[in-house]
Design a protein around this motif. Structure first.
Motif, short mmCIF file in Angstrom:
data_model
loop_
_atom_site.label_atom_id
_atom_site.label_comp_id
_atom_site.label_asym_id
_atom_site.label_seq_id
_atom_site.Cartn_x
_atom_site.Cartn_y
_atom_site.Cartn_z
N UNK A 1 0.82 -1.22 0.00
CA UNK A 1 0.00 0.00 0.00
C UNK A 1 0.85 1.26 0.00
N UNK A 2 2.14 1.13 -0.19
CA UNK A 2 3.04 2.28 -0.14
C UNK A 2 2.93 3.15 -1.38
N UNK A 3 3.78 4.18 -1.45
CA UNK A 3 3.73 5.12 -2.58
C UNK A 3 3.97 4.45 -3.93
N UNK A 4 4.80 3.43 -3.97
CA UNK A 4 5.09 2.78 -5.25
C UNK A 4 4.18 1.62 -5.58
N UNK A 5 3.19 1.35 -4.74
CA UNK A 5 2.31 0.20 -4.96
C UNK A 5 1.38 0.45 -6.15
N UNK B 1 -5.54 -4.83 -15.88
CA UNK B 1 -5.67 -3.53 -16.51
C UNK B 1 -4.44 -2.67 -16.18
N UNK B 2 -3.79 -2.16 -17.21
CA UNK B 2 -2.57 -1.36 -17.06
C UNK B 2 -1.53 -2.09 -16.22
N UNK B 3 -1.47 -3.42 -16.40
CA UNK B 3 -0.49 -4.28 -15.72
C UNK B 3 -0.62 -4.23 -14.20
N UNK B 4 -1.80 -3.88 -13.71
CA UNK B 4 -2.04 -3.81 -12.26
C UNK B 4 -3.02 -4.90 -11.84
N UNK B 5 -3.06 -5.23 -10.55
CA UNK B 5 -3.99 -6.26 -10.06
C UNK B 5 -5.43 -5.89 -10.39
N UNK B 6 -6.14 -6.82 -11.01
CA UNK B 6 -7.49 -6.53 -11.52
C UNK B 6 -8.41 -7.72 -11.30
#
Length: 448
Positions: A85-89, A216-221
């Motif tokens: 959940x950090x800034x780079x997550x 979606x956009x290479x993020x968890x979906x």
């Protein structure tokens, strides 16, 4: 209903509507009607609980995906990584598959037309559970009225404070976008849908990685069907035990069956999972004109066909599979004895050939050649080896395609040959006999 405890409901009558109970209400699509009929109360309850509690509730309910695969919904939600959940997550996303292109399927569009807020509320609860702050509803582009109605429902939800920043003073933020698809059947496949949503040509992706980690956009979906998400508010309101009181042990809950074809009253019929075609035909007024049943599809044209011998097969995920087919999207297409099986199979195969994205060779080439053979046979030009050739082509498509479109294209052909081989052979037998070369020589000598 208080925020502390969910409402307790007694077990419903087997045919008591849950998903369709608002459909006949005046202006059922408006937020005023929805709120009068307990709308958004489940959301208030859910926002007072930890997200993981909501995921566990859906797991306990046994809700399975209503888009065809039947994958456990709570388990799918649980795959989303929640630790970072950090800034780079990476952000997490919810995507709703409202493409609904399977021939014979007509359940999601009526749901969005008659009760769009059940979908919107389900989206908010689901997004909260998986900790997503953005949701996209991907609607089939041809369904223009449906797109307008869902967009209006989203606007109403924003106006009432159910969407946007700090929803109901819970600290949870969510934005929903309604996206009009480009009309390709392949975009019903979840990874092709994601590519289309990102602005690229809709083609299936290689898996793994799965959308749960790189969607979606290479993020968890999480990608879920409309009917699946529209079931969530009822589960949150009624509880897992109430939901499990309907349907069967491994396939609990209600389901919308799209009944079409040669029946007196085609339409959408909500019933517990596990109902039989015999019972559905009773609800639909029986066979049209009294002409007997010949064959039918339990889950759309991409599922193996059934015959009159399968009238009492339980139409849930296990029952359909045990009988040799799939529940699919519960698109029950009913055909009477006037229909030619090879003709029907040809029309379905033409559809799959047209809708193949062309990315993989087995599907692209296989569906093309299957159409050539079937059209030749239906027009009275079949040959003795055509049936075996089609089975061989299907064998080279099944399990070798990039996505399930190829597999689905083979299902009506192989099952039709299994149950109605003689109809295909009759098309061959009707051909004039070809003379043997020796006979041709004798004939040429005689004429000389």
């Amino acid at each position: 209903m208080t925020a502390a405890t969910p409402p307790t409901n007694s077990g419903p009558d087997p045919l008591t509507p849950v998903l369709t109970r608002r459909w006949l209400s005046p202006r059922s699509w408006s937020i005023d009607t929805y709120e009068q009929l307990e709308g958004y109360e489940a959301l208030r309850y859910a926002l007072g609980k930890e997200p993981d509690r909501i995921i566990q509730l859906v797991k306990d309910s046994g809700l399975r995906g209503r888009g065809g695969a039947g994958f456990p919904t709570g388990m799918k939600w649980g795959f989303i990584p929640q630790g970072s959940t950090g800034p780079g997550a990476k952000p997490k996303y919810l995507v709703i598959n409202a493409d609904e292109g399977e021939p014979g399927t007509c359940k999601d569009i009526p749901t969005m037309m008659a009760d769009p807020h059940s979908l919107v509320e389900g989206c908010i609860i689901t997004s909260y559970a998986i900790r997503a702050n953005f949701c996209a509803i991907y609607v089939r582009g041809e369904a223009l009225h449906c797109i307008r109605r869902v967009r209006r429902a989203v606007e109403e939800a924003y106006a009432k404070g159910y969407l946007g920043k700090n929803i109901l003073d819970s600290g949870f933020d969510l934005d929903i976008v309604v996206h009009a698809g480009a009309g390709a059947y392949i975009c019903g496949e979840e990874t092709a849908l994601l590519d289309s949503l990102e602005g690229r040509r809709g083609q299936p992706r290689l898996k793994p990685p799965f959308p749960a980690t790189a969607g979606l956009y290479a993020s968890p979906t999480v990608v879920n069907n409309v009917e699946t998400i529209a079931s969530v508010p009822a589960i949150v309101s009624g509880g897992s035990d109430w939901f499990r009181a309907m349907g069967s042990e491994k396939s609990p809950g209600p389901k919308i069956y799209s009944v079409s074809g040669h029946v007196e009253r085609p339409g959408q019929y909500e019933a517990p999972l596990g109902i039989t075609l015999r019972r559905l035909l009773e609800l639909a007024g029986g066979m049209k004109g009294g002409v007997p049943l010949k064959f039918w599809t339990p889950g759309g044209s991409s599922t193996p066909i059934f015959t009159a011998e399968h009238l009492d097969v339980p139409l849930d995920f296990e029952g359909a599979a045990a009988a040799g087919s799939m529940l699919g999207t519960t698109a029950v297409q009913v055909f009477n004895e006037t229909v030619s099986v090879p003709w029907a199979v040809m029309k379905w195969t033409e559809f799959y050939k047209h809708e193949s994205c062309g990315k993989c060779t087995p599907c692209r080439e296989g569906t093309y050649w299957l159409v050539q053979i079937l059209e030749r046979m239906v027009h009275g030009q079949g040959t003795e080896g055509d049936v075996e050739t089609m089975l061989d082509i299907c064998d080279n498509i099944l399990g070798r395609s990039f996505c399930a479109l190829g597999d689905g294209a083979t299902s009506p052909i192989t099952s039709a040959i299994q149950y109605f081989r003689q109809e295909f052979m009759d098309l061959i037998a009707a051909q004039p006999a070809v003379a043997h070369p020796d006979q041709l020589a004798e004939l040429s000598g005689a004429t000389a």
